[in-house]
Motif scaffolding. Sequence first.
Motif, PDB file in Angstrom:
ATOM      1  N   GLY A 130       0.827  -1.201   0.000  1.00  0.00           N
ATOM      2  CA  GLY A 130       0.000   0.000   0.000  1.00  0.00           C
ATOM      3  C   GLY A 130       0.864   1.254   0.000  1.00  0.00           C
ATOM      4  O   GLY A 130       2.020   1.230   0.419  1.00  0.00           O
ATOM      5  N   THR A 131       0.320   2.357  -0.441  1.00  0.00           N
ATOM      6  CA  THR A 131       1.075   3.604  -0.511  1.00  0.00           C
ATOM      7  C   THR A 131       0.552   4.616   0.500  1.00  0.00           C
ATOM      8  O   THR A 131      -0.576   4.520   0.988  1.00  0.00           O
ATOM      9  CB  THR A 131       0.977   4.232  -1.913  1.00  0.00           C
ATOM     10  OG1 THR A 131      -0.380   4.633  -2.152  1.00  0.00           O
ATOM     11  CG2 THR A 131       1.403   3.225  -2.985  1.00  0.00           C
ATOM     12  N   ILE A 132       1.376   5.613   0.786  1.00  0.00           N
ATOM     13  CA  ILE A 132       0.959   6.692   1.688  1.00  0.00           C
ATOM     14  C   ILE A 132      -0.219   7.453   1.081  1.00  0.00           C
ATOM     15  O   ILE A 132      -1.154   7.842   1.785  1.00  0.00           O
ATOM     16  CB  ILE A 132       2.130   7.658   1.962  1.00  0.00           C
ATOM     17  CG1 ILE A 132       3.267   6.936   2.707  1.00  0.00           C
ATOM     18  CG2 ILE A 132       1.657   8.872   2.748  1.00  0.00           C
ATOM     19  CD1 ILE A 132       2.911   6.480   4.097  1.00  0.00           C
ATOM     20  N   ALA A 133      -0.206   7.652  -0.218  1.00  0.00           N
ATOM     21  CA  ALA A 133      -1.306   8.348  -0.884  1.00  0.00           C
ATOM     22  C   ALA A 133      -2.622   7.596  -0.685  1.00  0.00           C
ATOM     23  O   ALA A 133      -3.669   8.197  -0.437  1.00  0.00           O
ATOM     24  CB  ALA A 133      -1.013   8.507  -2.371  1.00  0.00           C
ATOM     25  N   GLN A 134      -2.568   6.269  -0.793  1.00  0.00           N
ATOM     26  CA  GLN A 134      -3.771   5.466  -0.577  1.00  0.00           C
ATOM     27  C   GLN A 134      -4.234   5.547   0.877  1.00  0.00           C
ATOM     28  O   GLN A 134      -5.425   5.582   1.159  1.00  0.00           O
ATOM     29  CB  GLN A 134      -3.492   4.004  -0.971  1.00  0.00           C
ATOM     30  CG  GLN A 134      -3.324   3.800  -2.463  1.00  0.00           C
ATOM     31  CD  GLN A 134      -2.850   2.398  -2.821  1.00  0.00           C
ATOM     32  OE1 GLN A 134      -2.151   1.741  -2.020  1.00  0.00           O
ATOM     33  NE2 GLN A 134      -3.202   1.936  -4.013  1.00  0.00           N
ATOM     34  N   LEU A 135      -3.276   5.582   1.798  1.00  0.00           N
ATOM     35  CA  LEU A 135      -3.615   5.719   3.211  1.00  0.00           C
ATOM     36  C   LEU A 135      -4.341   7.046   3.466  1.00  0.00           C
ATOM     37  O   LEU A 135      -5.380   7.073   4.145  1.00  0.00           O
ATOM     38  CB  LEU A 135      -2.341   5.665   4.069  1.00  0.00           C
ATOM     39  CG  LEU A 135      -2.525   6.054   5.542  1.00  0.00           C
ATOM     40  CD1 LEU A 135      -3.431   5.067   6.250  1.00  0.00           C
ATOM     41  CD2 LEU A 135      -1.164   6.157   6.241  1.00  0.00           C
ATOM     42  N   ILE A 136      -3.792   8.135   2.907  1.00  0.00           N
ATOM     43  CA  ILE A 136      -4.403   9.455   3.105  1.00  0.00           C
ATOM     44  C   ILE A 136      -5.820   9.472   2.542  1.00  0.00           C
ATOM     45  O   ILE A 136      -6.755   9.967   3.187  1.00  0.00           O
ATOM     46  CB  ILE A 136      -3.538  10.542   2.442  1.00  0.00           C
ATOM     47  CG1 ILE A 136      -2.200  10.676   3.185  1.00  0.00           C
ATOM     48  CG2 ILE A 136      -4.272  11.888   2.428  1.00  0.00           C
ATOM     49  CD1 ILE A 136      -1.200  11.577   2.489  1.00  0.00           C
ATOM     50  N   GLN A 137      -5.984   8.893   1.358  1.00  0.00           N
ATOM     51  CA  GLN A 137      -7.323   8.896   0.760  1.00  0.00           C
ATOM     52  C   GLN A 137      -8.288   8.025   1.554  1.00  0.00           C
ATOM     53  O   GLN A 137      -9.470   8.347   1.681  1.00  0.00           O
ATOM     54  CB  GLN A 137      -7.267   8.436  -0.695  1.00  0.00           C
ATOM     55  CG  GLN A 137      -8.591   8.678  -1.412  1.00  0.00           C
ATOM     56  CD  GLN A 137      -8.528   8.419  -2.890  1.00  0.00           C
ATOM     57  OE1 GLN A 137      -7.534   7.901  -3.400  1.00  0.00           O
ATOM     58  NE2 GLN A 137      -9.590   8.763  -3.594  1.00  0.00           N
ATOM     59  N   THR A 138      -7.779   6.933   2.123  1.00  0.00           N
ATOM     60  CA  THR A 138      -8.626   6.077   2.963  1.00  0.00           C
ATOM     61  C   THR A 138      -9.112   6.839   4.185  1.00  0.00           C
ATOM     62  O   THR A 138     -10.292   6.757   4.570  1.00  0.00           O
ATOM     63  CB  THR A 138      -7.833   4.831   3.412  1.00  0.00           C
ATOM     64  OG1 THR A 138      -7.415   4.098   2.257  1.00  0.00           O
ATOM     65  CG2 THR A 138      -8.697   3.936   4.297  1.00  0.00           C
ATOM     66  N   ILE A 139      -8.217   7.618   4.802  1.00  0.00           N
ATOM     67  CA  ILE A 139      -8.598   8.414   5.978  1.00  0.00           C
ATOM     68  C   ILE A 139      -9.665   9.437   5.603  1.00  0.00           C
ATOM     69  O   ILE A 139     -10.637   9.644   6.329  1.00  0.00           O
ATOM     70  CB  ILE A 139      -7.353   9.111   6.579  1.00  0.00           C
ATOM     71  CG1 ILE A 139      -6.439   8.064   7.230  1.00  0.00           C
ATOM     72  CG2 ILE A 139      -7.758  10.176   7.588  1.00  0.00           C
ATOM     73  CD1 ILE A 139      -5.112   8.617   7.731  1.00  0.00           C
ATOM     74  N   ILE A 140      -9.485  10.066   4.433  1.00  0.00           N
ATOM     75  CA  ILE A 140     -10.458  11.069   3.979  1.00  0.00           C
ATOM     76  C   ILE A 140     -11.836  10.449   3.770  1.00  0.00           C
ATOM     77  O   ILE A 140     -12.865  11.103   3.989  1.00  0.00           O
ATOM     78  CB  ILE A 140      -9.965  11.728   2.670  1.00  0.00           C
ATOM     79  CG1 ILE A 140      -8.822  12.688   2.976  1.00  0.00           C
ATOM     80  CG2 ILE A 140     -11.090  12.472   1.951  1.00  0.00           C
ATOM     81  CD1 ILE A 140      -8.172  13.243   1.738  1.00  0.00           C
ATOM     82  N   CYS A 141     -11.860   9.189   3.379  1.00  0.00           N
ATOM     83  CA  CYS A 141     -13.139   8.518   3.107  1.00  0.00           C
ATOM     84  C   CYS A 141     -13.830   8.041   4.383  1.00  0.00           C
ATOM     85  O   CYS A 141     -14.982   7.589   4.321  1.00  0.00           O
ATOM     86  CB  CYS A 141     -12.916   7.325   2.175  1.00  0.00           C
ATOM     87  SG  CYS A 141     -12.455   7.801   0.490  1.00  0.00           S
ATOM     88  N   THR A 142     -13.164   8.115   5.520  1.00  0.00           N
ATOM     89  CA  THR A 142     -13.778   7.636   6.763  1.00  0.00           C
ATOM     90  C   THR A 142     -14.824   8.612   7.283  1.00  0.00           C
ATOM     91  O   THR A 142     -14.779   9.817   7.010  1.00  0.00           O
ATOM     92  CB  THR A 142     -12.711   7.446   7.864  1.00  0.00           C
ATOM     93  OG1 THR A 142     -12.098   8.711   8.166  1.00  0.00           O
ATOM     94  CG2 THR A 142     -11.650   6.452   7.414  1.00  0.00           C
TER      95      THR A 142
END
Length: 770
Positions: free
Chosen positions: A751-763
């Motif tokens: 997984g990437t940091i960008a994907q992590l950030i977007q996952t947090i935004i979707c919470t």
Amino acid sequence: MLRFILTIILSLSVSTVLSQENGIQFFEKNIRPVLNTQCYSCHSSNSKNVKGGLSLDTRQGILNGGDSGPSVVPGDINNSLLLDYIESGDMPPDNPLSKEVVDNFKKWVKMGMPDPRYKHENRAIELRQARKFWAFKKVQRPPVSKYDGDVIDGIIDDELKKQGLHPVGEADEYTLVRRLYYDIIILPPSIKQLKAYINSASKNKYEDLVDSLLEDKGYGEKWARHWLDVARYAESTGQDRNLISPYAWRYRDYVIDSFNNDKSYDTFIKEQIAGDLLPHKNYKEYNEQLTATGFLTIGTKNLGANPRQYAADTVDDQIDAITRGFLGMTLSCARCHDHKFDPFSQEDYYGVAGLFSNTDNLDGVYRGNNNTGYVGDYGFLVNEETEDLYKKKKIKEWLLLSDIWNLEKQIESIKTWNKRATEQQLKRELDKKQKQLAEAKKSLPEEYLKYLEHLQPVMSVRDKQKMTETKLAIRGEVNNLGDEIPRRLPEIFSDRPDLAFDHTSGRLQLANWISHKTNPLTYRVYVNRVWRHLFGRGILDSFDNFGILGGEPSNIKLLNYLSDKFTINRLSTKRLIKTIVMSDAYKRSTDYDDSNFNIDPDVTYFWRSKERRLDAEQIRDTLLFVFGKLTGSQTNASDLQTDIKRVSKDLNKHIQSHTSRSIYLPSLRDRKEELLDVFDRPDNSLLAAERSATTVSTQALYLMNNPTIINMCKAEAEKTKDIKQIYKKFLSREPLDSELSKVNQFIKDGGTIAQLIQTIICTGEFRNVK
């Protein structure tokens, strides 16, 4: 085709009238005789002791209900207590009604309770009974000496004990800081601000943070947004033409400045209703008060309507905005007939309508259905270049300059509005305007023409030169007029509702009455809205209807205390907010408690804090803020488009690329903004005292698939690799150990940091405040 449509309309109108007449006949034949013989001995104003507090000798008495609450909901037989009592045989107790009579009562309720008693001999009784309704009673400050600590907490705790509830504990510091920032200034704290608070050893750090946020410019932008929803603020006319209102932003900025300067709420009211009639010490005060009257001019406009209909609709919009916005009353429902639920007659409506039919709207447009434009008249502000006219009180010259400026703009618009305009159309309109212009210039000495280039237009109002009384429109039809109705307040508020107008419209007298500290509605309505914005629900669930259908507050002592405290504290919104957020009730966590939940699942009594979805503008601004894109730049519609034509490409492009706070986005009616609309931005054609907050799949899909958000996540990932910093930046808290473990495993698995950030935004946590 036209004849067919007119036939349908006429037949509908006739059927409505016949239905009303049939309903009255049904009441007279089947309901009144039963009330007279079976009910009035115990339930009327002539009873020695009105049983259960229920009066049945007037429609309003039935709607008010008694000790058990409203007895009838017109049209709804399943939620009408009176029907339950008579069907069970409890009423009347000694002589139960027959099934046929009970069925008649059900039919009457289904018909909407048609009742002629409201209009005739019992009007005085109706009003006396209506004044017993809690919202029409004067605010009574509850005794507070018994509370050792915070009064708000004492009142709430008393109610919690009564309901068998107990409060949960206080939220953690991270949650409280994030909550305060969002509630007061619309944005989350930065990592630096979060760290400073958490690391502070000061005993007063919470109160110090509250004080600093209330002085932040973002406070005015946040709380102005709430008021602009109520004011149905927009920068276009809406409806079929939907033309630009290029100077509406002046009113928006007035509201922002008013909150930042902590303008007293009574002054805020007076300026918006009658700012043009208030005394002023200097031209800056004059400008501020005149700009405030934009409140009356920014409603939707059906520019294609006939003159009478256009004028009547404009007045109706103003009445609705004022009575729902300031009083929480739906007086506009009495435009076509007496109010179905509240004690407002048609005469009440047209008594208030007279105040606004004697007011000129200088909103920059005029109605019509033509090819030569819709540019109308504006008012004008004073500036340094025109100040000498103000000081010398050159009123005649000022009005002539205003006419000349407006006429020149209108002539320019007529020439360029529509290439399809015929020569005959152009000549007719140009001849009329050019004649008026020539007369105005002839009346103005030439040395004053130099001021023309310095005039600054503003949407505003002024009293008409000649005052008249308004005629009641029978069934609301502008071409079917009845008697003249003298200008006055609704009778429910006074036995002597007539006001002394002194050859003015009466708007100032209305504003003074609404803003008076003894008004039973004004300050209850306002503190209830403020409470709702801080708690996620109001003390009364309705925010623009304090009438019968609005119900009763969950804690009348709390509502009265806050209203009284607000007036004592000089009607300061900042003080009101501080009073509320300093309470333990505000600081509570959102923790679940099973025993409490079983009793009060909706948190009606505030035993815990309620998790709330951020408003659409907060989500947009937060995204720009956390990605470092939010700017302080401000470009108004008039900077790009200085006439009232349809939206230009430049304006569309500007809105799409706008990176300052959402409140500065040109707010056009009937125009979609994907991010804002996905997250429930209200319809700005209507007064919106409360926003809906849905949770639907399209919201998550937008955050997952929007190319701009994906690119911003990638760019942020290049700058930030620290997982803890990412959590602090996007969620305003430290990650849990379990979260760190899962994130590290996610990165390890590719997984990437960008994907992590977007996952947090979707919470939900990102777009909610706990």
